[in-house]
Design a protein around this motif. Structure first.
Motif: not given
Length: 353
Positions: A40-58
């Motif tokens: 999964y590529v988060d191309a605009t990571l920012g503070l990582g909110g979307h990324a953290e949720a995706m890592l937890q869900a998968h």
């Protein structure tokens, strides 16, 4: 302007998180090619909110996170440290994704998210110069390690060039008046801080117009930010590159915050989802069939309850697409196509959402 989840610091939550996760989930449910972990590529990571949720869900997911803002990367690295080697972060602009993936030895990815615009810390930290509500140095660079500043733009561009970027990027109807005022005032003293620029813009706008539509400097600051960070030209390159990196069944989601970004997204998606078989042929040509299918009907918007709790989400527009055909070159240079699965499994992966 995207707002990332950083509850401990600011209470901000990722924009349209639930909808983004539901759109991308089918692409991440199965192992990647060769049984490897889906990427999964988060191309605009920012503070990582979307990324953290995706890592937890998968739990098997591997994250590749990009951001041009070194401050955002530092904060995300700390936030995502618990996920260990499942996380790879890169200091890069999102149109540099192909090089990032090549350096990591990754051929294809299963999902990509773009959350465009300015992140909450960039807006909230006055010294970055993004906000007209704070007096700060005229910077506006998302990556403070390179590039021209907003001060350089307003102090060196011709009146014609200033008017052009204000009209095109800021959709400012009084672009010529504002540009003329900027040129006149910089002749007295160069612009170095945001407040003086905001005041000059405000006085250049007719009084009747100033009474509605919020701060009249908003459009000028948006235009300067886009120019300083080359946002639209980068976006023109980044979205097709990300779509090319997707495996069949892979999905891309885009959150945009003004009409110019969304217009590019709509055009690129529409072209990829079009059948380009010449008219009059009895059957579609395999190499002219759509490469993608749209997952959203038009641009989706956040629900009212989300914009109430997170006003910065109000202008968000979400579009998503799924890759359904792979193209490439065979040994004889002929196009080869591999259709995405059809039937029950394809339906399980989601229809037009």
């Amino acid at each position: 302007m995207h707002s990332d989840d950083n509850t401990a610091r600011s209470g901000h939550v990722p924009v349209m998180l639930g909808r983004v996760m539901s759109l991308l989930a089918p692409a991440l449910a199965d192992p990647g090619p060769g049984g490897r972990a889906p990427v999964y590529v988060d191309a605009t990571l920012g503070l990582g909110g979307h990324a953290e949720a995706m890592l937890q869900a998968h739990p098997r997911l591997r994250l590749v996170g990009l951001d041009r803002d070194t401050t955002a990367l530092e904060r995300s690295r700390a936030r995502l440290a618990a996920f260990g080697d499942r996380v790879t972060l890169a200091h890069a602009v999102y149109d540099e994704l192909p090089q990032v993936l090549s350096d990591l030895g990754i051929d294809t990815v299963q999902a990509v998210l773009f959350d465009l615009g300015v992140s909450s810390p960039q807006l909230d930290e006055a010294e970055r110069g993004f906000a007209y509500s704070h007096d700060a140095p005229l910077d506006m660079r998302m990556d403070q390690t390179r590039g021209v500043t907003a001060a350089e733009v307003v102090n060196t561009y011709t009146a014609e060039d200033l008017a052009r970027i204000l009209r095109v990027y800021g959709e400012e109807r009084y672009a010529r008046r504002v540009a003329a005022a900027i040129v006149r005032e910089r002749g007295r003293e160069p612009f170095t801080y945001t407040r003086r620029l905001a005041d000059v813009v405000r006085t250049a706008i007719p009084a009747a117009t100033r009474r509605t539509g919020g701060n009249p400097a908003k459009r000028t600051f948006q235009a300067l930010r886009i120019e300083v960070n080359a946002e639209l030209s980068i976006w023109e390159r980044a979205l097709p590159a990300a779509m090319d990196a997707l495996s069949v069944g892979g999905r891309v989601a885009v959150l945009s915050y003004h009409s110019l970004e969304d217009r590019i997204t709509k055009r690129v998606f529409a072209a990829a989802a079009a059948d380009t078989t010449p008219p009059g042929l009895p059957v579609p040509l395999p190499d002219r069939e759509p490469r993608f299918r749209l997952l959203t009907r038009g641009a989706e918007q956040p629900a009212d309850d989300e914009t109430t709790t997170n006003p910065r989400a109000a202008s968000a527009r979400l579009r998503a697409a799924e890759r359904i055909r792979e193209t490439g070159s065979g040994p004889m240079g002929e196009a080869r196509e591999r259709a995405a699965p059809r039937g029950p499994r394809a339906r399980e992966r989601g229809g037009t959402a």
